[in-house]
Design an enzyme around this catalytic site. Structure first.
Site, PDB file in Angstrom:
ATOM      1  N   CYS A  94      90.798  57.580  41.883  1.00 54.86           N
ATOM      2  CA  CYS A  94      91.074  57.226  43.279  1.00 54.86           C
ATOM      3  C   CYS A  94      92.303  57.993  43.725  1.00 54.86           C
ATOM      4  O   CYS A  94      93.375  57.413  43.823  1.00 54.86           O
ATOM      5  CB  CYS A  94      91.317  55.733  43.449  1.00 54.86           C
ATOM      6  N   GLU A 389      79.833  34.917  50.109  1.00 59.86           N
ATOM      7  CA  GLU A 389      78.555  35.241  49.482  1.00 59.86           C
ATOM      8  C   GLU A 389      78.335  36.756  49.450  1.00 59.86           C
ATOM      9  O   GLU A 389      77.806  37.298  48.479  1.00 59.86           O
ATOM     10  CB  GLU A 389      77.403  34.558  50.232  1.00 59.86           C
TER      11      GLU A 389
END
Length: 419
Positions: A94, A389
């Site tokens: 990254c 969720e």
């Protein structure tokens, strides 16, 4: 009268039971909030801030605790690699993460290394090939890659050092998938993407849904690859410095330019399903699994990391969720299927039954294309789901990818050890 007394007694018991359930739920919720608060306090003490990843994962405190414990262990606790090496490996994955660069400098890393791979020590440059293989085509990880690193003369790696490096690479690659999937603009991304380096339009196992035309390759020409523009936050590694002339400004750009960490921009994800499975040797879980093979090997070569990783895998699949266990297993096995891992005892017909096509496209995009700059297409079915969720799905994707990458790397190491 007796009937009324019994009815009132039953009613009072029901009311009491309901109140107890509410009280218990409140205790659990408060306990979870306290756990999140404690985790955030620890982050504030150690880093001075709470990163966006932790904020996203905060809706699942049990998992967050396991994730942070593992991350802290591989980057800061006892291990064969010196701290600057560990954080530089994270930067190789990254390379625009200002936090990773800040931490690299804080633990004693040489600022010159941040100019790019060519400025890093030869031993770290040797990791470049295995880094891109594990990131984009992990099934290509071979005994020869391990041998190259362990037999490199004065620049050779020890087996223990290599295992820690592989864990850091796999951790950071999978974390990129999570960050990509949890982009704050995801909920608004309902439009189709262009094919220039963006997520695929083909799903393996999707023939039953009317998409049997598998493209030869989804690789995009290097000139079409779009990368995020550098902004001011990427220059925080130079905090405390006061550039006073053009040379200093050019040095800042050199520190932040991601191309200095990329040696082969054309090397990217390709479709495993189109390749000769005998040639690539599909990884069958019955022959090499995390539980039987990977866990014991990695724990022997890098003390305790096997337990920490196993806790992450178990935690993410056991989180309380609206998603059924069958759906979670379908997501996990579908990601492994895309990456060339097969379960002989699993009926892959369940994938098409339980995962809608737009969800499969999203899963594959997040798992295989986290290096693109555009937000993945958010499945329309997600409009009915809570944020927690959706985050749970992204956690499943991250952990399934992490385990897949580790399995390929550890299988290659095993083959080297027994060759």
């Amino acid at each position: 009268m007796v009937w009324m007394l019994k009815s009132n007694l039953i009613l009072s018991q029901d009311v009491l039971g309901y109140k107890l359930k509410l009280l218990l739920r409140e205790v659990i919720v408060n306990g979870e909030k306290e756990r999140v608060s404690l985790l955030f306090m620890k982050a504030l003490v150690s880093r001075g801030s709470v990163d966006a990843v932790s904020q996203q994962m905060a809706s699942h405190p049990q998992y967050l605790e396991s994730f942070l414990r593992t991350q802290h262990y591989i980057l800061h606790m006892d291990g064969p690699l010196p701290l600057p090496y560990r954080h530089y490996i994270a930067i190789m994955v990254c390379n625009l993460a200002s936090y990773a660069k800040n931490t690299f400098l804080r633990v004693g890393g040489d600022p010159l290394w941040l100019q790019g791979l060519e400025a890093a020590p030869p031993r770290l440059r040797l990791l470049d090939h295995i880094n891109k293989v594990l990131a984009h085509q992990p099934w290509l990880a071979a005994c020869s890659h391990i041998q190259t690193l362990l037999k490199a003369g004065e620049q050779c790696w020890s087996l223990a050092e290599l295992v820690q490096a592989v864990v850091i690479l796999a951790h950071c690659h999978s974390l990129c998938s999570f960050v990509f999937g949890c982009d704050t603009d995801s909920d608004l991304a309902h439009l189709a993407k262009s094919p220039n380096g963006t997520p695929p339009t083909f799903c393996p196992l999707d023939a039953a849904n009317g998409n049997a035309n598998v493209p030869q390759s989804l690789k995009a020409p290097s000139e079409h690859i779009t990368r995020r523009r550098v902004n001011d936050s990427d220059f925080t590694v130079l905090k405390g410095r006061k550039p006073s002339d053009l040379e200093d400004e050019e040095e800042m750009l050199c520190f932040a330019d991601p191309s200095h960490f990329i040696t082969d921009p054309d090397f990217c994800h390709q479709e495993f399903a189109r390749r000769d499975e005998d040639h690539l040797q599909v990884l069958r879980v019955q022959d090499y699994s995390w539980e039987v093979h990977g866990f014991s090997l990695i724990n022997r070569l890098y003390s305790d990391i096997g337990h920490l990783l196993d806790d992450r895998f178990r935690s993410v699949t056991s989180l309380p969720s609206l998603h059924s266990s069958d759906l979670k297993r379908a997501i996990w096995n579908y990601i492994h299927y895309v990456l060339g891992i097969r379960y002989d005892d699993y009926d892959y017909g369940e994938v098409n039954q339980l995962l809608e096509r737009d969800l499969k496209l999203y899963i594959k995009a997040v798992a295989c294309f986290p290096d693109v700059t555009k937000t993945p297409v958010c499945p329309l079915s997600w409009t009915l789901l809570k944020a927690s969720e959706r985050i749970h799905v992204n956690l499943l994707i991250m952990e399934a990818r992490l385990q897949a990458e580790l399995l390929y790397a550890l299988r290659a190491i095993t083959r080297y050890m027994i060759a």
